[in-house]
Design an enzyme around this catalytic site. Structure first.
Site, PDB file in Angstrom:
ATOM      1  N   LYS A 195      19.779  48.741  21.429  1.00 39.87           N
ATOM      2  CA  LYS A 195      20.764  47.605  20.589  1.00 39.87           C
ATOM      3  C   LYS A 195      21.457  48.299  19.662  1.00 39.87           C
ATOM      4  O   LYS A 195      20.663  48.197  18.601  1.00 39.87           O
ATOM      5  CB  LYS A 195      19.749  46.356  20.296  1.00 39.87           C
ATOM      6  CG  LYS A 195      20.722  45.182  20.042  1.00 39.87           C
ATOM      7  CD  LYS A 195      20.678  44.189  19.052  1.00 39.87           C
ATOM      8  CE  LYS A 195      20.811  44.494  17.789  1.00 39.87           C
ATOM      9  NZ  LYS A 195      21.967  44.440  17.023  1.00 39.87           N
ATOM     10  N   CYS A 304      20.919  56.129   4.070  1.00 34.85           N
ATOM     11  CA  CYS A 304      19.472  55.683   3.729  1.00 34.85           C
ATOM     12  C   CYS A 304      18.956  56.796   2.535  1.00 34.85           C
ATOM     13  O   CYS A 304      18.090  56.437   2.048  1.00 34.85           O
ATOM     14  CB  CYS A 304      18.577  55.451   4.835  1.00 34.85           C
ATOM     15  SG  CYS A 304      18.629  56.922   6.147  1.00 34.85           S
ATOM     16  N   GLU A 401      18.134  48.959  -3.296  1.00 40.37           N
ATOM     17  CA  GLU A 401      19.019  49.813  -2.412  1.00 40.37           C
ATOM     18  C   GLU A 401      20.410  49.143  -2.457  1.00 40.37           C
ATOM     19  O   GLU A 401      20.562  47.815  -1.995  1.00 40.37           O
ATOM     20  CB  GLU A 401      18.311  50.160  -1.095  1.00 40.37           C
ATOM     21  CG  GLU A 401      19.287  50.897  -0.192  1.00 40.37           C
ATOM     22  CD  GLU A 401      18.793  51.250   1.221  1.00 40.37           C
ATOM     23  OE1 GLU A 401      18.312  50.355   2.100  1.00 40.37           O
ATOM     24  OE2 GLU A 401      18.910  52.285   1.567  1.00 40.37           O
TER      25      GLU A 401
HETATM   26  P1  NAP Z   1      19.846  45.343   9.148  1.00 38.63           P
HETATM   27  O1  NAP Z   1      20.082  43.919   9.145  1.00 38.63           O
HETATM   28  O2  NAP Z   1      18.293  45.673   8.789  1.00 38.63           O
HETATM   29  O3  NAP Z   1      20.412  45.765  10.417  1.00 38.63           O
HETATM   30  C1  NAP Z   1      19.869  46.878  11.290  1.00 38.63           C
HETATM   31  C2  NAP Z   1      19.659  46.674  12.543  1.00 38.63           C
HETATM   32  O4  NAP Z   1      18.809  45.571  13.049  1.00 38.63           O
HETATM   33  C3  NAP Z   1      21.068  46.065  13.232  1.00 38.63           C
HETATM   34  O5  NAP Z   1      21.046  46.602  14.650  1.00 38.63           O
HETATM   35  C4  NAP Z   1      20.673  44.413  13.117  1.00 38.63           C
HETATM   36  O6  NAP Z   1      21.583  43.950  14.412  1.00 38.63           O
HETATM   37  C5  NAP Z   1      19.385  44.499  13.502  1.00 38.63           C
HETATM   38  N1  NAP Z   1      18.583  43.145  13.256  1.00 38.63           N
HETATM   39  C6  NAP Z   1      19.024  42.375  12.288  1.00 38.63           C
HETATM   40  N2  NAP Z   1      18.042  41.242  12.193  1.00 38.63           N
HETATM   41  C7  NAP Z   1      17.104  41.554  13.053  1.00 38.63           C
HETATM   42  C8  NAP Z   1      15.831  40.981  13.504  1.00 38.63           C
HETATM   43  N3  NAP Z   1      15.575  40.108  13.043  1.00 38.63           N
HETATM   44  N4  NAP Z   1      15.270  41.429  14.550  1.00 38.63           N
HETATM   45  C9  NAP Z   1      15.413  42.580  15.312  1.00 38.63           C
HETATM   46  N5  NAP Z   1      16.835  43.539  14.873  1.00 38.63           N
HETATM   47  C10 NAP Z   1      17.499  42.842  13.749  1.00 38.63           C
HETATM   48  O7  NAP Z   1      20.815  46.000   7.917  1.00 38.63           O
HETATM   49  P2  NAP Z   1      22.339  45.402   7.496  1.00 38.63           P
HETATM   50  O8  NAP Z   1      22.185  43.729   7.275  1.00 38.63           O
HETATM   51  O9  NAP Z   1      23.221  45.766   8.475  1.00 38.63           O
HETATM   52  O10 NAP Z   1      22.191  46.039   6.138  1.00 38.63           O
HETATM   53  C11 NAP Z   1      21.562  45.352   5.029  1.00 38.63           C
HETATM   54  C12 NAP Z   1      21.010  46.373   4.190  1.00 38.63           C
HETATM   55  O11 NAP Z   1      20.128  47.225   4.921  1.00 38.63           O
HETATM   56  C13 NAP Z   1      21.958  47.484   3.495  1.00 38.63           C
HETATM   57  O12 NAP Z   1      22.617  46.939   2.595  1.00 38.63           O
HETATM   58  C14 NAP Z   1      21.174  48.611   3.457  1.00 38.63           C
HETATM   59  O13 NAP Z   1      20.475  48.576   2.088  1.00 38.63           O
HETATM   60  C15 NAP Z   1      20.302  48.681   4.412  1.00 38.63           C
HETATM   61  N6  NAP Z   1      20.191  49.437   5.566  1.00 38.63           N
HETATM   62  C16 NAP Z   1      19.769  50.588   5.736  1.00 38.63           C
HETATM   63  C17 NAP Z   1      20.014  51.536   6.774  1.00 38.63           C
HETATM   64  C18 NAP Z   1      18.930  52.819   6.894  1.00 38.63           C
HETATM   65  O14 NAP Z   1      19.806  53.577   7.550  1.00 38.63           O
HETATM   66  N7  NAP Z   1      17.932  52.922   6.510  1.00 38.63           N
HETATM   67  C19 NAP Z   1      21.000  51.035   7.546  1.00 38.63           C
HETATM   68  C20 NAP Z   1      21.639  50.088   7.705  1.00 38.63           C
HETATM   69  C21 NAP Z   1      21.245  49.174   6.590  1.00 38.63           C
HETATM   70  P3  NAP Z   1      22.850  43.300  13.747  1.00 38.63           P
HETATM   71  O15 NAP Z   1      23.642  44.468  13.062  1.00 38.63           O
HETATM   72  O16 NAP Z   1      23.710  43.097  14.920  1.00 38.63           O
HETATM   73  O17 NAP Z   1      22.772  42.161  12.981  1.00 38.63           O
END
Ligand code: NAP
Ligand code: MG
Length: 500
Positions: A195, A304, A401
C-alpha cells in the site's frame, strides 16, 4: 519570494502513463476499487491534478489478502527453485532500468523532487536494491547446530518465508521505499500486499506492472492504492496477514503495533528521526558545511535521516551558521522537472502547513531565523530553506520531527566526548547521526557513544543495499537492507533428529 515554476514537457511514455485508468492489482488482475472511490494525484509544484487512482479500502484488502494467501499456500512462488526466483527479481531490475527515464519523471512530478536527483539517486538506488536481493534466494541458509551430545542428535535450522506480508510505505522516497520492502520479501518467498501513500502512488503502480512483466506469478505481488486510515488500517489489522512492514511517522507506527495484536503478526517499523550532525573544531569545515547543509536540504528535508539538529562547537559556530545559511540561499527553488531546480516543493499542502506551524513555534520560543522561515511562491507547496540559530532542547523545533528544509543549530562548549554524545542523544529518536572531524579517535569513540542505528563519519544520508538501515529507540524496530532485512521476512525453524 517569487518562484518561476516552469514545468518542462514530459516524455510521451510518462504522459501516457499519467492518463491511464489506474486500477488495483489483485491476484494478477487489474481491478477497480469495490467502493468505486478514486483519489486525485497532485503535482505539488503546480497543485494540478495529474492522475487518478483507485481508493481501495477494507473490501479490496480482503480480496488482496485472500489472493496472497492462496499464492503463498498453493502457488509456485515459495517453492520455486531459488535460481528461478532470483532470475525474476533480476529481470524486474532490468525492466526498471529500461524504464528509468519514465520512472524518474513520475517520481519527480508526483513527489516534487528534483528530476536530476531522481535520475541519479532514487531510481538507480531502487534498481540496485532489487539486484542485491536477487542474490538472496540462493543464499538463504540455516545453521548446523553443535549439539551437546554429539552422535545422539543431529540438529539444524532452516529459514522459511514468513508468509503473507502487508507493506505500507510513505511519500518521501516512493520507489526506493517500495524496493526496500518488496525486494527482500519476494526474495524470501513471501507474497505481498503493498500500500503506497495516497499522495504518491504512481511509481508503485508502474513497479507492479513491471513485476507482472518480469514473471512474478499472480497473487504474489498485490497492490492496493488507498488511504492510510482505511486500506492501511485494514491491512495492519488483518488476522490473515503474517507480517506488516511499515515506514512512516512514529504516531502511525504506534497505531500499527496496536493493530497487530489481534494475531500477534510480526511487525517491523522504520519511523521518524531527529538526527544530529556534530561538527568538531578540527573538521574540514568546507566539507562539513556543505555536507551538513545537504544532510538537511536533500529531498526538501523530507528524509527520515535528515540532519535536522546541527551541533557546532562554539569556536566554529558562527562560521557554520553562516556557511549553512549561504548554502540555503544558493538553492534554486522550482519545479522538480526543471533541471535547474535543486529544491522542489514539499509533497502536500498539509505538509507545508505543518512546516509553517514549526516556523511559528520556533519564533515564539526564541529561535533566531538566520535565513528562510516562510513559504515561497504563489502556487505549489514551496517553503524557503531555513536555518534556525540559538536553538535549545526546550524548543519544539529541536525535539519534534519537522520533515521540511529546516535545520536547528545548537552550539556546544564541551570538549568531553561523553558530554557531547549526551547532548546529541537527547531525543526520543535514534535513526542516524553524523560526526564531522579529522580525528579518527574522536570519530570512532563518538560512533560508539551515539544511540542510533546508523552513523556517518564525514557523511550523513548514506545508504547502500548491503548496509543495514533502521533505528534505535522510537525510530523503529528491525533493520531493512543488508542481510538483516531477510530476518524480517523469514521464520527460523529448528529441527532436531534423535540418532541413537
Ligand atoms: P504517515 O501518516 O505515517 O504515513 C505513512 C504511511 O502510512 C502512508 O502510506 C499512509 O497512508 C499510511 N497510514 C496512515 N495512517 C495509517 C493507519 N492508521 N494505518 C495504516 N497505515 C496508515 O505519514 P504522513 O502523515 O504522510 O506524514 C506525517 C509525518 O510523518 C511527517 O511530517 C514526518 O514527520 C513523518 N514521516 C516519516 C517518514 C519516514 O520515512 N520515516 C515518511 C513519511 C512521513 P496515506 O498516505 O495514504 O495516508
Ligand atoms: Mg503527488
Amino acid at each position: 519570494m517569487k518562484i518561476d515554476v516552469i514545468r518542462p514537457a514530459l516524455l510521451p511514455a510518462t504522459s501516457a502513463f499519467l492518463a491511464k485508468q489506474h486500477k488495483l492489482l489483485i491476484d494478477g488482475n487489474w481491478v477497480a476499487a469495490s467502493s468505486g472511490g478514486t483519489i486525485a494525484v497532485e503535482d505539488p509544484a503546480t497543485e494540478e491534478v495529474i492522475a487518478t487512482v483507485q481508493a481501495g479500502d477494507r473490501q479490496d484488502i480482503e480480496e488482496a489478502v485472500k489472493a496472497a494467501r492462496r499464492a503463498f499456500e498453493t502457488g509456485p512462488w515459495p517453492k520455486m527453485k531459488p535460481t528461478d526466483r532470483a532470475k525474476i527479481l533480476w529481470r524486474l531490475a532490468d525492466l526498471l532500468e529500461q524504464h528509468s527515464d519514465q520512472l524518474a519523471e513520475l517520481e519527480a512530478i508526483d513527489v516534487g523532487k528534483p528530476l536530476k536527483k531522481a535520475r541519479t539517486d532514487d531510481i538507480p538506488d531502487a534498481i540496485a536494491v532489487f539486484r542485491y536481493f536477487a542474490g538472496a534466494p540462493t543464499r538463504l541458509t540455516g545453521d548446523t547446530i553443535p549439539v551437546s551430545s554429539p552422535g545422539d542428535y543431529h540438529a539444524y535450522t532452516v529459514k522459511e518465508p514468513i508468509g503473507v506480508v502487508g507493506q505500507i510505505i510513505p511519500w518521501n522516497y516512493p520507489i526506493t521505499m517500495a524496493s526496500w520492502k518488496v525486494a527482500p520479501a519476494l526474495a524470501a518467498g513471501c507474497t505481498i500486499i503493498l500500500k503506497p501513500s495516497e499522495l504518491t502512488p504512481l511509481t508503485a503502480l508502474r513497479l507492479a506492472e513491471l513485476a507482472l512483466e518480469a514473471g512474478v506469478p499472480a497473487g504474489v505481488f498485490n497492490l492496493v492504492t488507498g488511504y492510510g486510515d482505511t486500506a492501511g488500517a485494514a491491512l495492519a489489522e488483518h488476522r490473515d496477514v503474517d507480517k506488516i512492514a511499515f515506514t512512516g511517522s512514529t504516531t502511525v507506527g504506534k497505531r500499527i503495533v496496536q493493530a497487530s495484536v489481534g494475531n500477534l503478526k510480526r511487525v517491523s517499523l522504520e519511523l521518524g528521526g531527529k538526527s544530529p550532525a556534530i561538527i568538531f573544531p578540527d573538521a574540514d569545515l568546507d566539507l562539513a558545511i556543505a555536507g551538513t547543509a545537504d544532510a538537511i536540504f536533500y529531498n526538501q528535508g523530507q528524509t527520515c535521516t535528515a540532519g535536522s539538529r546541527l551541533f557546532a562547537h562554539s569556536s566554529i559556530y558562527d562560521r557554520v551558521v553562516e556557511g549553512v545559511a549561504d548554502a540555503a540561499s544558493n538553492l534554486k527553488l522550482g519545479h522538480g522537472l526543471d533541471l535547474k531546480t535543486t529544491l522542489g516543493p514539499l509533497v502536500s499542502r498539509k505538509q507545508r502547513e505543518r512546516v509553517q506551524g514549526y516556523f511559528a513555534s520556533g519564533r515564539e520560543q526564541g529561535a533566531e531565523v538566520v535565513t528562510g522561515g516562510d513559504v515561497a511562491g504563489e502556487r505549489g507547496y514551496f517553503v524557503q530553506p531555513t536555518v534556525l540559530a540559538q536553538t535549545n532542547r526546550n524548543m519544539r523545533v529541536v525535539q519534534e520531527e519537522i520533515f521540511g528544509p529546516v535545520v536547528c543549530v545548537q552550539s556546544y562548549e564541551d570538549d568531553e566526548l561523553d558530554a557531547i554524545a549526551k547532548f546529541a542523544n537527547d531525543t526520543i529518536y535514534g535513526l542516524r547521526a553524523s560526526i564531522w572531524t579529522r580525528d579518527l579517535r574522536t570519530a570512532h569513540i563518538m560512533a560508539s557513544k551515539i544511540k542510533a542505528g546508523g552513523i556517518g563519519i564525514n557523511t550523513h544520508n548514506y545508504a547502500e543495499p548491503a548496509w543495514p538501515f533502521g533505528g534505535y529507540k522510537q525510530s523503529g524496530w528491525g533493520r531493512e537492507l543488508g542481510k538483516d532485512a531477510l530476518d524480517l521476512y523469514t521464520e527460523v525453524k529448528a529441527v532436531a533428529a534423535k540418532l541413537s
